[in-house]
Design a protein around this motif. Structure first.
Motif, PDB file in Angstrom:
ATOM      1  N   ASP A 105       0.854  -1.185   0.000  1.00 48.13           N
ATOM      2  CA  ASP A 105       0.000   0.000   0.000  1.00 48.13           C
ATOM      3  C   ASP A 105       0.891   1.238   0.000  1.00 48.13           C
ATOM      4  O   ASP A 105       1.637   1.464   0.955  1.00 48.13           O
ATOM      5  N   THR A 106       0.803   2.006  -1.074  1.00 41.82           N
ATOM      6  CA  THR A 106       1.689   3.181  -1.185  1.00 41.82           C
ATOM      7  C   THR A 106       1.437   4.176  -0.056  1.00 41.82           C
ATOM      8  O   THR A 106       2.302   4.962   0.273  1.00 41.82           O
ATOM      9  N   ARG A 107       0.224   4.153   0.527  1.00 41.81           N
ATOM     10  CA  ARG A 107      -0.064   5.150   1.563  1.00 41.81           C
ATOM     11  C   ARG A 107       0.659   4.864   2.870  1.00 41.81           C
ATOM     12  O   ARG A 107       0.705   5.701   3.756  1.00 41.81           O
ATOM     13  N   THR A 108       1.180   3.635   3.005  1.00 43.27           N
ATOM     14  CA  THR A 108       1.926   3.355   4.233  1.00 43.27           C
ATOM     15  C   THR A 108       3.422   3.258   3.941  1.00 43.27           C
ATOM     16  O   THR A 108       4.196   2.821   4.779  1.00 43.27           O
ATOM     17  N   ASP A 109       3.827   3.657   2.752  1.00 39.58           N
ATOM     18  CA  ASP A 109       5.240   3.589   2.390  1.00 39.58           C
ATOM     19  C   ASP A 109       5.591   4.931   1.740  1.00 39.58           C
ATOM     20  O   ASP A 109       5.200   5.201   0.615  1.00 39.58           O
ATOM     21  N   GLU A 110       6.304   5.774   2.497  1.00 41.29           N
ATOM     22  CA  GLU A 110       6.496   7.159   2.068  1.00 41.29           C
ATOM     23  C   GLU A 110       7.209   7.262   0.709  1.00 41.29           C
ATOM     24  O   GLU A 110       6.789   7.997  -0.170  1.00 41.29           O
ATOM     25  N   LEU A 111       8.285   6.475   0.547  1.00 39.87           N
ATOM     26  CA  LEU A 111       9.038   6.562  -0.706  1.00 39.87           C
ATOM     27  C   LEU A 111       8.166   6.133  -1.889  1.00 39.87           C
ATOM     28  O   LEU A 111       8.165   6.757  -2.953  1.00 39.87           O
ATOM     29  N   ALA A 112       7.389   5.060  -1.661  1.00 41.33           N
ATOM     30  CA  ALA A 112       6.508   4.568  -2.727  1.00 41.33           C
ATOM     31  C   ALA A 112       5.427   5.606  -3.039  1.00 41.33           C
ATOM     32  O   ALA A 112       5.088   5.841  -4.199  1.00 41.33           O
ATOM     33  N   ARG A 113       4.926   6.246  -2.002  1.00 37.07           N
ATOM     34  CA  ARG A 113       3.879   7.244  -2.233  1.00 37.07           C
ATOM     35  C   ARG A 113       4.426   8.406  -3.065  1.00 37.07           C
ATOM     36  O   ARG A 113       3.807   8.884  -3.997  1.00 37.07           O
ATOM     37  N   GLN A 114       5.659   8.820  -2.719  1.00 39.78           N
ATOM     38  CA  GLN A 114       6.270   9.916  -3.473  1.00 39.78           C
ATOM     39  C   GLN A 114       6.477   9.543  -4.935  1.00 39.78           C
ATOM     40  O   GLN A 114       6.295  10.343  -5.831  1.00 39.78           O
ATOM     41  N   THR A 115       6.886   8.268  -5.157  1.00 43.64           N
ATOM     42  CA  THR A 115       7.176   7.873  -6.530  1.00 43.64           C
ATOM     43  C   THR A 115       5.905   7.565  -7.306  1.00 43.64           C
ATOM     44  O   THR A 115       5.785   7.908  -8.475  1.00 43.64           O
ATOM     45  N   LEU A 116       4.976   6.874  -6.655  1.00 41.81           N
ATOM     46  CA  LEU A 116       3.858   6.302  -7.405  1.00 41.81           C
ATOM     47  C   LEU A 116       2.533   6.999  -7.170  1.00 41.81           C
ATOM     48  O   LEU A 116       1.667   6.994  -8.029  1.00 41.81           O
ATOM     49  N   GLY A 117       2.375   7.585  -5.991  1.00 42.31           N
ATOM     50  CA  GLY A 117       1.040   8.065  -5.624  1.00 42.31           C
ATOM     51  C   GLY A 117       0.754   9.459  -6.117  1.00 42.31           C
ATOM     52  O   GLY A 117       0.029  10.197  -5.489  1.00 42.31           O
ATOM     53  N   ILE A 118       1.344   9.860  -7.251  1.00 40.53           N
ATOM     54  CA  ILE A 118       1.241  11.259  -7.634  1.00 40.53           C
ATOM     55  C   ILE A 118       0.173  11.544  -8.670  1.00 40.53           C
ATOM     56  O   ILE A 118       0.047  12.645  -9.127  1.00 40.53           O
ATOM     57  N   LEU A 119      -0.580  10.528  -9.044  1.00 37.23           N
ATOM     58  CA  LEU A 119      -1.581  10.780 -10.071  1.00 37.23           C
ATOM     59  C   LEU A 119      -2.940  11.085  -9.456  1.00 37.23           C
ATOM     60  O   LEU A 119      -3.496  10.279  -8.740  1.00 37.23           O
ATOM     61  N   GLU A 120      -3.455  12.249  -9.767  1.00 38.92           N
ATOM     62  CA  GLU A 120      -4.762  12.619  -9.268  1.00 38.92           C
ATOM     63  C   GLU A 120      -5.812  11.735  -9.927  1.00 38.92           C
ATOM     64  O   GLU A 120      -5.760  11.512 -11.127  1.00 38.92           O
ATOM     65  N   GLY A 121      -6.740  11.222  -9.154  1.00 44.06           N
ATOM     66  CA  GLY A 121      -7.851  10.465  -9.733  1.00 44.06           C
ATOM     67  C   GLY A 121      -7.475   9.053 -10.147  1.00 44.06           C
ATOM     68  O   GLY A 121      -8.341   8.209 -10.315  1.00 44.06           O
ATOM     69  N   SER A 122      -6.191   8.772 -10.329  1.00 44.17           N
ATOM     70  CA  SER A 122      -5.820   7.418 -10.712  1.00 44.17           C
ATOM     71  C   SER A 122      -4.596   7.007  -9.905  1.00 44.17           C
ATOM     72  O   SER A 122      -3.619   6.516 -10.428  1.00 44.17           O
ATOM     73  N   GLU A 123      -4.681   7.276  -8.644  1.00 45.26           N
ATOM     74  CA  GLU A 123      -3.555   7.031  -7.758  1.00 45.26           C
ATOM     75  C   GLU A 123      -3.170   5.551  -7.745  1.00 45.26           C
ATOM     76  O   GLU A 123      -4.031   4.683  -7.690  1.00 45.26           O
ATOM     77  N   ILE A 124      -1.874   5.282  -7.790  1.00 43.11           N
ATOM     78  CA  ILE A 124      -1.399   3.903  -7.709  1.00 43.11           C
ATOM     79  C   ILE A 124      -1.282   3.530  -6.236  1.00 43.11           C
ATOM     80  O   ILE A 124      -0.688   4.268  -5.463  1.00 43.11           O
ATOM     81  N   ARG A 125      -1.846   2.401  -5.844  1.00 43.34           N
ATOM     82  CA  ARG A 125      -1.842   2.034  -4.428  1.00 43.34           C
ATOM     83  C   ARG A 125      -0.931   0.856  -4.117  1.00 43.34           C
ATOM     84  O   ARG A 125      -0.556   0.640  -2.972  1.00 43.34           O
ATOM     85  N   SER A 126      -0.632  -0.005  -5.129  1.00 40.82           N
ATOM     86  CA  SER A 126       0.257  -1.122  -4.815  1.00 40.82           C
ATOM     87  C   SER A 126       1.099  -1.454  -6.042  1.00 40.82           C
ATOM     88  O   SER A 126       0.738  -1.087  -7.159  1.00 40.82           O
ATOM     89  N   ALA A 127       2.231  -2.127  -5.790  1.00 40.68           N
ATOM     90  CA  ALA A 127       3.140  -2.401  -6.909  1.00 40.68           C
ATOM     91  C   ALA A 127       3.987  -3.635  -6.646  1.00 40.68           C
ATOM     92  O   ALA A 127       4.305  -3.954  -5.496  1.00 40.68           O
ATOM     93  N   ILE A 128       4.307  -4.332  -7.736  1.00 43.30           N
ATOM     94  CA  ILE A 128       5.329  -5.383  -7.695  1.00 43.30           C
ATOM     95  C   ILE A 128       6.422  -4.900  -8.646  1.00 43.30           C
ATOM     96  O   ILE A 128       6.121  -4.587  -9.804  1.00 43.30           O
ATOM     97  N   ILE A 129       7.639  -4.810  -8.148  1.00 40.51           N
ATOM     98  CA  ILE A 129       8.711  -4.221  -8.957  1.00 40.51           C
ATOM     99  C   ILE A 129       9.824  -5.257  -9.128  1.00 40.51           C
ATOM    100  O   ILE A 129      10.411  -5.710  -8.145  1.00 40.51           O
TER     101      ILE A 129
END
Ligand code: C2E
Ligand code: MG
Ligand code: MG
Length: 615
Positions: free
Chosen positions: A109-133
């Motif tokens: 969950d990007t909302r509980t991971d600051e670095l992930a939120r900064q990288t991924l959670g930047i899209l308004e309306g289509s926020e990315i919440r999880s990722a496998i990298i």
């Protein structure tokens, strides 16, 4: 899980569908299919398996040390803009970190991971919440890029899902490797043709050759020419090459015979010096900065060049790649403290630079999406007691934070050059508003703030005049506000724009006047018609006799030079009365009207003047 553990489990667990896909893709690769088609097919396959996911592949640009977008059939363009060029290293962003570590990384969950939120959670309306990298890398081999799978919801993937991702990442790795084998254009050149300096590849190789021997201590300096792109962009290719050639000549001269000088990017240069200690490297940096004391003269134009430098020292562990990365990190850190400086790398810089890079990415993104609006603050004509001027003030309509004031984004926009595209958007909004008001409120003039960088762009004046012409507005429908300190600091950079504006009859107001160091004689040479006395001065005029004396002197200067004097920052009835008495033509401030939306401003402009202001 590390990359070397991926292969056996992943292929063993592959479904029939996955196996047949793998076979087909490998056949295509062997048959010489294009790399991008293969990578897109990998993403398509992942999106077929997981309906609510998007996949993307980014490839490592080794010479720049960044990830470049390669494939992602469902990724929105704004996201591509935001992630293209992500830096590789620890603490910058989740993709670059996974590549650096060479391990699969899962963000539930990007909302509980600051670095992930900064990288991924930047899209308004289509926020990315999880990722496998998944890094693209074979055991022991170099990193080649990254495959990422995103979802709009928090998600904890099952083991099979990670295995599938790893299997497809292996396939993508294979595709990249096989394309590299066939590639012919990837041959590193030795000398950069425009400057005669070592190319990026050659520089990296030569530094690597040096640092392999622990007794060869070196320092690498990364030098970024500040605000260079606007200069190069407006010159012909030939003239641009001559500016670059002159910059290179000066750098070589200042670096000394023993140093290796390379061209790293369009506006970035690298210097390697044998440096036993920090002082030696700092001395070299100072010589390099001093090389630009004199302007560069090309085609009769004078270009005032400044540069910012980051320095990194070899420590027996880092390779050329890491060393240059550290020097560039230090350069970014130096820039955030102000242009034209130098600073040495230390490990603590990463977090700060990462934060800045993230803020810059957000701003870049906001400019691309046009997340800016204008608020308007009316100014009162102190003789007629009517609102006849309005200042447009930019606001960032931030998707999470709401309206953000200009003090928070204009300085960053100026440092990063984003002020140029942002300024164009602001100007378009202002011209459109001026056009609307022209019909309904013909007496009202609109003032817009502009930065030095906008004016330093030689096409600024012509573009602005063309915008006004398209809106069928006369030149004097707008007033440009330029701060006194900006105008006095770098007048040469803006000469052409100011001259063009003067010819066209565009009114200019000197903003925040009274705190800088204007030469009164120069005021006559500039197309300035208005002096806006700084609000820090007006704030004190009722209490501080010195402030009152300065404010009174400014009113006298304005009268003597036939200029309009505006007092900003009026917060109470006493200061309004005082500036009226001192002979100011206009007043602006919270006591008169606060900056507000178009609707609220129009209501004020069209209605009767409030009673407390009417006399
Ligand atoms: P400025 O051009 O001097 O704008 C006046 C600032 O003073 C505005 O702040 C305004 O809200 C504030 N202000 C107005 N009346 C009062 C008052 O009575 N008391 C106090 N304390 N403040 C008052 P804002 O909107 O935050 O803008 C700050 C600065 O940001 C502006 O200063 C201007 O230099 C810059 N700026 C704003 N919009 C733009 C833009 O579109 N482009 C550029 N390049 N700079 C902008
Ligand atoms: Mg202003
Ligand atoms: Mg001001």
């Amino acid at each position: 899980m590390t990359a070397s553990e991926q292969t056996p489990t992943a292929t063993a667990s592959g479904s029939e569908q996955l196996l047949s896909f793998q076979r087909r893709l490998i056949a295509e690769m062997v048959g010489g299919g294009s790399l991008l088609a293969t990578l897109t097919a990998v993403c398509d396959q992942l999106e077929l398996i997981h309906e609510d996911a998007w996949a993307l592949v980014m490839l490592l640009d080794r010479s720049a040390g960044v990830l470049r977008f390669a494939a992602g059939p469902s990724i929105p363009d704004e996201y591509v803009v935001a992630v293209d060029g992500l830096v590789i290293g620890r603490g910058f962003n989740v993709l670059g970190e996974a590549v650096m570590r060479g391990e699969i990384s899962v963000v539930n969950d990007t909302r509980t991971d600051e670095l992930a939120r900064q990288t991924l959670g930047i899209l308004e309306g289509s926020e990315i919440r999880s990722a496998i990298i998944c890094p693209l890398r074979h055991a022991q081999g170099p990193a080649l890029g990254v495959l990422a799978i995103y979802r709009h919801r928090p998600h904890t993937p099952a083991v099979e899902e990670i295995e599938t991702a790893a299997a497809l990442a292996n396939l993508a790795t294979l595709a990249v490797e096989s394309a590299r084998l066939h590639a012919t254009e990837d041959v590193p050149g030795g000398i950069d043709t425009a400057t005669g300096l070592a190319t990026r590849m050659q520089f990296l190789e030569l530094v690597n050759a040096r640092v392999r021997e622990p007794e060869n201590q070196v320092a690498v300096l990364a030098l970024g020419v500040d605000r260079f792109k606007p200069i190069l962009d407006h010159l012909s290719k030939l003239a641009g090459d001559r500016v670059l050639g002159e910059v290179a000549r000066r750098l070589r001269g200042a670096a000394g015979d023993e140093a290796l000088v390379g061209r790293y990017a369009e506006d970035e240069f690298t210097v390697m010096v044998a440096a036993a200690n920090e002082r030696t490297a700092l001395r070299v940096a100072d010589r390099l900065l001093g090389a630009f004391d004199e302007p560069v003269i090309v085609e009769g134009g004078e270009f005032f060049v400044t540069a910012t430098i980051g320095i990194a020292h070899s420590n027996g562990e880092t390779d050329a790649y890491g060393l240059i990365g550290d020097a560039i990190t230090a350069m970014h850190a130096a820039r955030s403290e102000g242009l034209g400086r130098r600073r040495t790398y230390d490990a603590g810089l990463h977090a700060r630079v990462a934060e800045r890079i993230s803020r810059e990415a957000q701003l870049r993104h906001a400019v691309a999406r046009g997340e800016f609006v204008l608020h308007y603050q009316p100014c009162l004509d102190l003789r007629t007691r009517r609102f006849t001027r309005v200042e447009a003030l930019a606001r960032w309509n931030h998707p999470e934070r709401g309206l953000v004031g200009p003090e928070e984004f204009i300085p960053l926009a100026e440092e990063t050059g984003l002020i140029v595209p942002l300024g164009v958007r602001i100007m378009l909004l202002a011209v459109e508003q001026a056009r609307r008001w022209r019909e309904r409120l013909p007496d009202v003039r609109l003032a817009v703030n502009v930065s030095v960088m906008q004016l330093a762009n030689p096409t600024f004046a012509d573009e602005l005049l063309a915008m006004l012409a398209r809106a069928q507005l006369p030149t004097e429908a707008l007033i440009l506000e330029i701060t006194e300190s900006a105008l006095m600091q770098e007048p040469e950079m803006m000469q052409r724009s100011l001259e063009r504006l003067r010819q066209a009859g565009m009114p200019v107001a000197l903003d925040d006047f009274g705190t800088g160091h204007s030469s009164i004689a120069r005021l006559r040479e500039l197309p300035v018609r208005t002096l806006k006395v700084d609000r820090r001065l007006t704030a004190d005029i009722c209490r501080d006799p010195a402030a009152r004396t300065v404010a009174s002197a400014i009113a006298a200067i304005a009268r003597a030079h036939n200029l309009i004097a505006v007092a900003e920052g009026l917060e109470d009835a006493d200061s309004l009365a005082l500036v009226t008495q001192l002979g100011y033509a206009y007043g602006q401030g919270h006591y008169l009207a606060r900056p507000d939306t178009v609707g609220a401003t129009e209501a004020l402009l069209c209605g009767p003047v409030p009673a407390h202001l009417s006399s």
